[in-house]
Write a protein that holds these residues in place. Structure first.
Motif, PDB file in Angstrom:
ATOM      1  N   GLY A 116      -6.763  -3.037  -7.983  1.00 34.34           N
ATOM      2  CA  GLY A 116      -6.304  -3.454  -6.656  1.00 34.34           C
ATOM      3  C   GLY A 116      -6.475  -2.472  -5.528  1.00 34.34           C
ATOM      4  N   LYS A 117      -6.461  -1.158  -5.841  1.00 33.74           N
ATOM      5  CA  LYS A 117      -6.475  -0.203  -4.736  1.00 33.74           C
ATOM      6  C   LYS A 117      -7.703   0.701  -4.733  1.00 33.74           C
ATOM      7  CE  LYS A 117      -2.593   1.637  -3.470  1.00 33.74           C
ATOM      8  NZ  LYS A 117      -2.821   1.288  -2.042  1.00 33.74           N
ATOM      9  N   HIS A 119      -8.929  -7.088  -6.188  1.00 35.78           N
ATOM     10  CA  HIS A 119      -7.702  -7.585  -5.542  1.00 35.78           C
ATOM     11  C   HIS A 119      -7.824  -9.073  -5.232  1.00 35.78           C
ATOM     12  CE1 HIS A 119     -10.355  -5.932  -2.396  1.00 35.78           C
ATOM     13  NE2 HIS A 119     -10.052  -7.056  -1.779  1.00 35.78           N
ATOM     14  N   GLY A 162      -1.262  -7.477  -2.553  1.00 32.97           N
ATOM     15  CA  GLY A 162      -0.925  -6.945  -1.233  1.00 32.97           C
ATOM     16  C   GLY A 162       0.034  -7.848  -0.469  1.00 32.97           C
ATOM     17  N   ASP A 203       1.236  -3.449  -4.926  1.00 35.17           N
ATOM     18  CA  ASP A 203      -0.010  -2.952  -4.332  1.00 35.17           C
ATOM     19  C   ASP A 203       0.414  -2.317  -3.001  1.00 35.17           C
ATOM     20  OD1 ASP A 203      -2.565  -3.249  -2.665  1.00 35.17           O
ATOM     21  OD2 ASP A 203      -3.322  -3.807  -4.638  1.00 35.17           O
ATOM     22  N   ARG A 213       3.319  -3.737   2.399  1.00 37.79           N
ATOM     23  CA  ARG A 213       3.345  -3.868   3.873  1.00 37.79           C
ATOM     24  C   ARG A 213       4.734  -4.367   4.294  1.00 37.79           C
ATOM     25  NH1 ARG A 213      -1.913  -5.605   2.416  1.00 37.79           N
ATOM     26  NH2 ARG A 213      -3.485  -4.092   2.975  1.00 37.79           N
ATOM     27  N   ARG A 236      -0.748 -10.796   3.018  1.00 40.36           N
ATOM     28  CA  ARG A 236      -2.079 -11.294   2.671  1.00 40.36           C
ATOM     29  C   ARG A 236      -1.891 -12.592   1.891  1.00 40.36           C
ATOM     30  NH1 ARG A 236      -3.156  -7.845   5.739  1.00 40.36           N
ATOM     31  NH2 ARG A 236      -4.684  -6.169   5.610  1.00 40.36           N
TER      32      ARG A 236
HETATM   33  N1  LIG Z   1      -9.726  -5.893   2.715  1.00 39.45           N
HETATM   34  C1  LIG Z   1      -8.692  -6.375   1.842  1.00 39.45           C
HETATM   35  C2  LIG Z   1      -8.231  -5.229   1.036  1.00 39.45           C
HETATM   36  C3  LIG Z   1      -7.095  -5.552   0.086  1.00 39.45           C
HETATM   37  C4  LIG Z   1      -6.739  -4.357  -0.730  1.00 39.45           C
HETATM   38  C5  LIG Z   1      -5.462  -4.463  -1.462  1.00 39.45           C
HETATM   39  N2  LIG Z   1      -5.152  -3.162  -1.941  1.00 39.45           N
HETATM   40  C6  LIG Z   1      -4.347  -4.990  -0.567  1.00 39.45           C
HETATM   41  O1  LIG Z   1      -3.742  -4.190   0.118  1.00 39.45           O
HETATM   42  O2  LIG Z   1      -4.088  -6.200  -0.577  1.00 39.45           O
HETATM   43  C7  LIG Z   1      -7.567  -7.015   2.654  1.00 39.45           C
HETATM   44  O3  LIG Z   1      -7.186  -6.435   3.657  1.00 39.45           O
HETATM   45  O4  LIG Z   1      -7.142  -8.089   2.289  1.00 39.45           O
END
Ligand SMILES: N[C@H](CCC[C@H](N)C(=O)O)C(=O)O
Ligand SMILES: CC(=O)N[C@H]1[C@@H](OP(=O)(O)OP(=O)(O)OC[C@H]2O[C@@H](n3ccc(=O)[nH]c3=O)[C@H](O)[C@@H]2O)O[C@H](CO)[C@@H](O)[C@@H]1O[C@H](C)C(=O)N[C@@H](C)C(=O)N[C@H](CCC(=O)O)C(=O)O
Ligand SMILES: Nc1ncnc2c1ncn2[C@@H]1O[C@H](COP(=O)(O)OP(=O)(O)OP(=O)(O)O)[C@@H](O)[C@H]1O
Ligand SMILES: [Mg+2]
Length: 487
Positions: free
Chosen positions: A458-459, A354, A381, A408, A411, A384
């Motif tokens: 990615g996951k 990712h 994600g 991905d 959120r 992020r």
């Molecule tokens: N520890 C990473 C995991 C990312 C995993 C990916 N699947 C996403 O959700 O972006 C984060 O929290 O940035």
């Protein structure tokens, strides 16, 4: 433990005075408070824990630790920084558990989970009771718990270490995220070995610049301590000789430095790397002695993880032959280059790439053995680092024949907006956009034929997809298996 005794560990300039209730537990979440708890108010990114102090008292909290005056029926102790104080109090309350463990911390952008599992396996095979804290779970001897963060905050951390000591655990290995280092979640952890994997772009939403990100990572090495013998135990920094960031980490630490690498000269070196469809062979060279290694992982990046694990185990006193036997017996780590076999005549790989660097590494590894089309199903994600989105899309388009851009964990963000950010990196390229991840996986499966490769990136091990506030069940491995079976 009595409140006043506990507070002594904060070494206030003027001793705290007042009531002295018995403290039965420490909590920073009012929902976990019990009769006799000390409730610590943390001003978070989302809410202010001070707002829950009254509710904590109603649940039986015997005292409150806060940054501002609160008028309550129990003693309220004021400190400048409750997060910092929480680390000290947790260490004292749980009786400094990390002093009783052999503690290995791993930091770096990619490879922490993989390397921590390899190290845990080496120690377990050597007959040690082990503990592990990281992205996938927390393991205390034979018990496994789900975790919210890769590195939990200090209170949970010290509690887990105490449980490990009580369960007879000797070796604890943990991933140490840059967020944790920056926020002081690991203050008080007495590491014996600190391992660095690599530094490439990620988390710029949080750290803003690569220099700040690197500074956060450097804290693990600086915090190894400034003495050479602590209870007759030496401290070691295990650094990647091929990563330029190691130079700063070497300068940050007083600990003994051991290096590993492939391209640059290192104490622990891999030479003559040769990849087969079933694994990777190389010569491990330590002080001019060469050991042939046959590991079941693929890729140069996997060699780095194996070298880091070997280095950490060696400086911890495990014999080289035992280490090699253990490494060679590992089949893989869940969600990391995990093959899905449902009787299909093409290869399906689920991987946790990712970041731009990990995606590039995995696709380049696939290119080593791919003879036909390479599909990649990848998203980025939400909430992020946005700047990695166009880079990841560009890597997908340049190293795969059939890129499919998808979601991905969106959120709180609009999935289509995330995809737009990705597409900004691939103007003029040929790719498909399928926002629904299941539909994207189905599309790859429908189009693949004999000898092709599908990478679902990615996951990895994740068994959910977070869309808005809702956590949906979603496991790439199960979704692709079902797609293959119904095809
Ligand atoms: N520890 C990473 C995991 C990312 C995993 C990916 N699947 C996403 O959700 O972006 C984060 O929290 O940035
Ligand atoms: C940005 C960040 O790091 N946030 C972390 C932070 O959350 P926060 O500051 O928002 O906490 P908050 O919700 O405002 O709560 C403040 C206080 O009020 C308390 N509270 C809150 C609600 C309530 O009803 N009652 C109550 O008492 C809380 O217990 C807390 O003490 O403190 C929480 C508890 O420790 C963490 O779970 C949370 O991580 C969030 C989930 C997160 O997404 N963090 C990511 C960025 C992160 O840390 N990632 C790294 C790994 C990255 C990698 O390497 O790939 C990690 O180590 O996980
Ligand atoms: N040493 C490495 N160098 C570059 N990429 C790697 C390395 N090891 C693993 N990867 C890639 O990175 C992905 C994540 O690996 P892993 O889970 O071990 O890293 P991590 O550092 O724990 O990640 P996170 O910060 O999300 O917890 C893997 O699925 C693989 O694609
Ligand atoms: Mg991890």
């Amino acid at each position: 433990m009595k409140l006043q005794e506990l507070l002594k560990s904060l070494h206030p300039i003027v001793p705290f005075k007042g009531e002295n209730p018995e403290i039965t537990s420490i909590e920073n979440d009012n929902r976990k408070v019990q009769k006799g708890s000390l409730f610590i108010c943390i001003k978070g990114y989302t809410v202010d824990g001070h707002d829950f102090a009254e509710a904590a008292v109603a649940k039986g909290a015997a005292a409150i630790l806060a940054e501002r005056p609160l008028f309550l029926d129990v003693p309220v102790v004021l400190v400048k920084d409750t997060t910092r104080a929480m680390a000290v109090l947790a260490d004292t309350f749980y009786e400094q558990p990390t002093k009783k463990l052999h503690l290995i911390g791993i930091t770096g952008t990619n490879g922490k989970t993989t390397t921590s599992h390899l190290i845990e396996k080496i120690f377990a095979d050597a007959g040690e009771k082990t503990g592990l804290i990281g992205t996938m779970y927390t393991k205390i001897a034979d018990r496994i718990f789900e975790t919210k963060n890769t590195t939990p905050e200090s209170l949970t951390l010290q509690k887990n270490f105490r449980q490990m000591v009580d369960a007879g655990v000797g070796l604890a290995v943990m991933e140490v995220s840059s967020h944790a280092l920056d926020q002081g979640r690991v203050h008080g952890c007495d590491y014996d070995v600190a391992v660095f994997t690599n530094l490439t772009q990620d988390h710029l939403d949080y750290h803003k610049t690569m220099a700040e990100y690197q500074r956060a990572k450097s804290l693990l090495f600086a915090q190894l301590g400034n003495t050479f013998d602590n209870n007759n135990k030496s401290k070691f920094a295990v650094l990647n000789a091929d990563d330029p960031a190691s130079d700063m980490f070497r300068r940050s630490t007083a600990a003994h430095v051991i290096t590993y690498g492939i391209d640059e000269k290192a104490d622990i070196q891999a030479k003559n790397i040769h990849m087969t469809p079933k694994g990777t062979n190389f010569d491990l060279v330590i002080e001019a002695v060469s050991y042939p290694i046959h590991m079941q992982f693929l890729g140069k990046f996997s060699v780095y993880n194996v070298l880091a694990s070997i280095a950490a185990a060696l400086v911890s006193g495990i014999g080289i032959n035992e280490i090699i036997a253990s490494i060679e017996s590992v089949e893989g780590v869940a969600g990391r280059f995990e093959l899905v076999n449902a009787g299909q005549d093409y290869t399906v790989i689920v991987d946790y790439a990712h970041t731009p660097d990990s995606l590039e590494n995995v696709l380049k590894t696939i290119q080593h053995f791919a003879t036909k089309r390479v599909f990649v199903v990848v998203g980025c994600g939400g909430d992020r680092d946005r700047t990695k989105r166009p880079l990841m899309a560009r890597i997908a388009c340049s190293l795969a024949t059939d890129p499919i851009l998808t979601s991905d964990n969106p959120r709180s963000e609009d999935p289509l907006a995330i995809l737009k950010d990705m597409e900004a990196g691939v103007e003029g390229e040929s790719y498909q956009v399928i926002p629904d991840r299941k539909a994207a996986i189905n599309m790859a499966v429908r189009q693949a034929s004999l000898g092709d490769v599908i990478l679902i990136a990615g996951k990895g091990h994740e068994t959910y997809q977070i869309i808005g506030d809702v956590v949906h069940e979603f496991d790439d491995r199960l979704v692709v298996r079902e797609a293959i079976e119904v095809r």
